[in-house]
Enzyme design. Structure first.
Site, PDB file in Angstrom:
ATOM      1  N   GLY A  27       0.792  -1.234   0.000  1.00 56.15           N
ATOM      2  CA  GLY A  27       0.000   0.000   0.000  1.00 56.15           C
ATOM      3  C   GLY A  27       0.818   1.275   0.000  1.00 56.15           C
ATOM      4  O   GLY A  27       0.325   2.318   0.438  1.00 56.15           O
ATOM      5  N   SER A  28       2.035   1.221  -0.533  1.00 51.68           N
ATOM      6  CA  SER A  28       2.817   2.472  -0.543  1.00 51.68           C
ATOM      7  C   SER A  28       2.189   3.501  -1.479  1.00 51.68           C
ATOM      8  O   SER A  28       2.261   4.705  -1.211  1.00 51.68           O
ATOM      9  CB  SER A  28       4.290   2.221  -0.886  1.00 51.68           C
ATOM     10  OG  SER A  28       4.440   1.846  -2.225  1.00 51.68           O
ATOM     11  N   ASN A  29       1.553   3.058  -2.549  1.00 57.75           N
ATOM     12  CA  ASN A  29       0.843   4.019  -3.412  1.00 57.75           C
ATOM     13  C   ASN A  29      -0.391   4.574  -2.711  1.00 57.75           C
ATOM     14  O   ASN A  29      -0.675   5.766  -2.810  1.00 57.75           O
ATOM     15  CB  ASN A  29       0.444   3.373  -4.743  1.00 57.75           C
ATOM     16  CG  ASN A  29       1.563   3.409  -5.758  1.00 57.75           C
ATOM     17  OD1 ASN A  29       1.858   4.452  -6.338  1.00 57.75           O
ATOM     18  ND2 ASN A  29       2.215   2.263  -5.933  1.00 57.75           N
ATOM     19  N   ASP A  56      -6.054  -5.389 -17.691  1.00 61.00           N
ATOM     20  CA  ASP A  56      -5.050  -4.481 -18.257  1.00 61.00           C
ATOM     21  C   ASP A  56      -5.343  -4.020 -19.681  1.00 61.00           C
ATOM     22  O   ASP A  56      -4.433  -3.685 -20.426  1.00 61.00           O
ATOM     23  CB  ASP A  56      -3.650  -5.137 -18.229  1.00 61.00           C
ATOM     24  CG  ASP A  56      -3.171  -5.380 -16.809  1.00 61.00           C
ATOM     25  OD1 ASP A  56      -3.663  -4.698 -15.895  1.00 61.00           O
ATOM     26  OD2 ASP A  56      -2.317  -6.255 -16.628  1.00 61.00           O
ATOM     27  N   HIS A  77      -0.538   0.200 -13.635  1.00 67.31           N
ATOM     28  CA  HIS A  77       0.234  -1.005 -13.956  1.00 67.31           C
ATOM     29  C   HIS A  77       1.709  -0.608 -14.041  1.00 67.31           C
ATOM     30  O   HIS A  77       2.040   0.387 -14.676  1.00 67.31           O
ATOM     31  CB  HIS A  77      -0.251  -1.596 -15.286  1.00 67.31           C
ATOM     32  CG  HIS A  77       0.398  -2.912 -15.570  1.00 67.31           C
ATOM     33  ND1 HIS A  77       0.017  -4.082 -14.956  1.00 67.31           N
ATOM     34  CD2 HIS A  77       1.441  -3.237 -16.356  1.00 67.31           C
ATOM     35  CE1 HIS A  77       0.788  -5.071 -15.363  1.00 67.31           C
ATOM     36  NE2 HIS A  77       1.663  -4.584 -16.221  1.00 67.31           N
ATOM     37  N   GLU A  82       5.567   6.152 -10.044  1.00 68.30           N
ATOM     38  CA  GLU A  82       4.198   6.019  -9.510  1.00 68.30           C
ATOM     39  C   GLU A  82       3.908   7.113  -8.490  1.00 68.30           C
ATOM     40  O   GLU A  82       2.846   7.749  -8.531  1.00 68.30           O
ATOM     41  CB  GLU A  82       4.014   4.632  -8.875  1.00 68.30           C
ATOM     42  CG  GLU A  82       4.081   3.522  -9.893  1.00 68.30           C
ATOM     43  CD  GLU A  82       3.821   2.144  -9.313  1.00 68.30           C
ATOM     44  OE1 GLU A  82       3.285   1.307 -10.058  1.00 68.30           O
ATOM     45  OE2 GLU A  82       4.157   1.878  -8.146  1.00 68.30           O
ATOM     46  N   ASN A 126      -6.695   2.000 -12.817  1.00 72.93           N
ATOM     47  CA  ASN A 126      -5.667   1.111 -12.275  1.00 72.93           C
ATOM     48  C   ASN A 126      -4.305   1.641 -12.671  1.00 72.93           C
ATOM     49  O   ASN A 126      -4.169   2.320 -13.689  1.00 72.93           O
ATOM     50  CB  ASN A 126      -5.860  -0.287 -12.881  1.00 72.93           C
ATOM     51  CG  ASN A 126      -4.808  -1.278 -12.420  1.00 72.93           C
ATOM     52  OD1 ASN A 126      -4.508  -1.385 -11.224  1.00 72.93           O
ATOM     53  ND2 ASN A 126      -4.215  -2.002 -13.360  1.00 72.93           N
ATOM     54  N   LEU A 174      -5.006  -6.898  -6.818  1.00 73.20           N
ATOM     55  CA  LEU A 174      -4.678  -8.028  -7.687  1.00 73.20           C
ATOM     56  C   LEU A 174      -5.869  -8.857  -8.159  1.00 73.20           C
ATOM     57  O   LEU A 174      -5.686  -9.793  -8.924  1.00 73.20           O
ATOM     58  CB  LEU A 174      -3.675  -8.945  -6.972  1.00 73.20           C
ATOM     59  CG  LEU A 174      -2.416  -8.214  -6.502  1.00 73.20           C
ATOM     60  CD1 LEU A 174      -1.450  -9.179  -5.841  1.00 73.20           C
ATOM     61  CD2 LEU A 174      -1.735  -7.478  -7.644  1.00 73.20           C
ATOM     62  N   ILE A 197     -11.915  -7.100 -11.390  1.00 73.21           N
ATOM     63  CA  ILE A 197     -13.053  -6.307 -10.899  1.00 73.21           C
ATOM     64  C   ILE A 197     -14.370  -6.845 -11.461  1.00 73.21           C
ATOM     65  O   ILE A 197     -14.515  -6.975 -12.677  1.00 73.21           O
ATOM     66  CB  ILE A 197     -12.870  -4.819 -11.316  1.00 73.21           C
ATOM     67  CG1 ILE A 197     -11.594  -4.249 -10.705  1.00 73.21           C
ATOM     68  CG2 ILE A 197     -14.083  -3.975 -10.904  1.00 73.21           C
ATOM     69  CD1 ILE A 197     -11.564  -4.206  -9.192  1.00 73.21           C
TER      70      ILE A 197
HETATM   71  C1  GAR Z   1       2.681  -1.092  -7.684  1.00 74.12           C
HETATM   72  O1  GAR Z   1       3.934  -1.031  -8.306  1.00 74.12           O
HETATM   73  C2  GAR Z   1       1.596  -1.248  -8.723  1.00 74.12           C
HETATM   74  O2  GAR Z   1       1.892  -0.617  -9.940  1.00 74.12           O
HETATM   75  C3  GAR Z   1       1.562  -2.728  -8.899  1.00 74.12           C
HETATM   76  O3  GAR Z   1       1.706  -3.248  -7.608  1.00 74.12           O
HETATM   77  C4  GAR Z   1       2.559  -2.365  -6.858  1.00 74.12           C
HETATM   78  C5  GAR Z   1       1.917  -2.135  -5.516  1.00 74.12           C
HETATM   79  O4  GAR Z   1       2.796  -1.478  -4.642  1.00 74.12           O
HETATM   80  N1  GAR Z   1       0.334  -3.166  -9.518  1.00 74.12           N
HETATM   81  C6  GAR Z   1       0.256  -4.223 -10.311  1.00 74.12           C
HETATM   82  O5  GAR Z   1       1.211  -4.941 -10.562  1.00 74.12           O
HETATM   83  C7  GAR Z   1      -1.130  -4.470 -10.917  1.00 74.12           C
HETATM   84  N2  GAR Z   1      -1.060  -5.424 -11.986  1.00 74.12           N
HETATM   85  P1  GAR Z   1       2.242  -0.777  -3.336  1.00 74.12           P
HETATM   86  O6  GAR Z   1       1.321  -1.780  -2.639  1.00 74.12           O
HETATM   87  O7  GAR Z   1       3.444  -0.487  -2.499  1.00 74.12           O
HETATM   88  O8  GAR Z   1       1.515   0.450  -3.758  1.00 74.12           O
END
Ligand code: GAR
Length: 186
Positions: free
Chosen positions: A12-14, A145, A104, A174, A102, A85, A88
């Site tokens: 969940g850093s994003n 995607d 990617h 990101e 989303n 992941l 939806i």
């Molecule tokens: C992120 O890099 C995101 O782009 C990716 O998962 C990571 C989650 O990091 N998403 C996918 O691969 C979707 N297919 P986070 O939990 O630290 O935000």
């Protein structure tokens, strides 16, 4: 006031970065964080951020309207998938047309599709010998995607970059662009 729900499956850093970006904003609020894993670190982050957090399981998501009801009870306008992941379900796509996006961690249509997430994506980039990677922010439709692309940003991949090095470069992109793109869309 536009209310956003963030779906995340892991760290969940994003989700954190987006929440920090909009903290104190009078027009946009992160109103709810949802995860499909009980122990996902993103739920701990939500608690610290004092943002309501919800865990749901497969039944809630695919065989009931529990998740939709939760989103409606929080009057959510817009859904952001940030490291989420699961596929939806149609019911959410119907209720939030062009209001689910989303991120990617690669330049779609390359390195996308079912099973392509997180480090798997960066390993795929490494194996392919690509000299660049990046991020893709896109609308979510009923195919993994494949929704309309809203934004891409690129970064150079050096031949001696490890998948972890690529992941770090991608995370930086990101953090820089995802909140701004959300803001622009709203
Ligand atoms: C992120 O890099 C995101 O782009 C990716 O998962 C990571 C989650 O990091 N998403 C996918 O691969 C979707 N297919 P986070 O939990 O630290 O935000």
């Amino acid at each position: 006031m536009k209310k956003i729900a963030i779906f995340a499956s892991g760290n969940g850093s994003n989700a954190q970065n987006i929440s920090d970006y909009f903290a104190g904003n009078e027009n946009i609020k992160i109103a709810l964080i949802l995860s499909n894993y009980k122990d996902a670190y993103v739920l701990k982050r939500a608690k610290k951020l004092k943002i309501p957090a919800v865990y749901f399981d497969r039944k809630d998501f695919y065989l009931s309207e529990n998740v939709l009801n939760k989103l409606q009870s929080f009057q959510i306008d817009f859904i952001v998938l940030a490291g989420f992941l699961w596929f939806i379900p149609q019911i959410l796509i119907q209720h939030f047309p062009n209001r689910i996006i989303n991120i990617h961690p690669a330049l779609l249509p390359k390195h996308g599709g079912k099973g392509m997430y997180g480090m798997k994506v960066h390993e795929s980039v490494k194996e392919s010998g690509d000299t660049e990677s990046g991020i893709t922010i896109h609308y979510v439709n009923d195919k993994y995607d494949e929704g309309e692309i809203i934004f891409q940003a690129k970064v150079k991949v050096d031949p001696n970059d490890s998948p972890e090095d690529i992941a770090n470069k991608i995370h930086k992109l990101e953090y820089e662009y995802f909140p701004k793109v959300i803001e622009g869309l709203l």
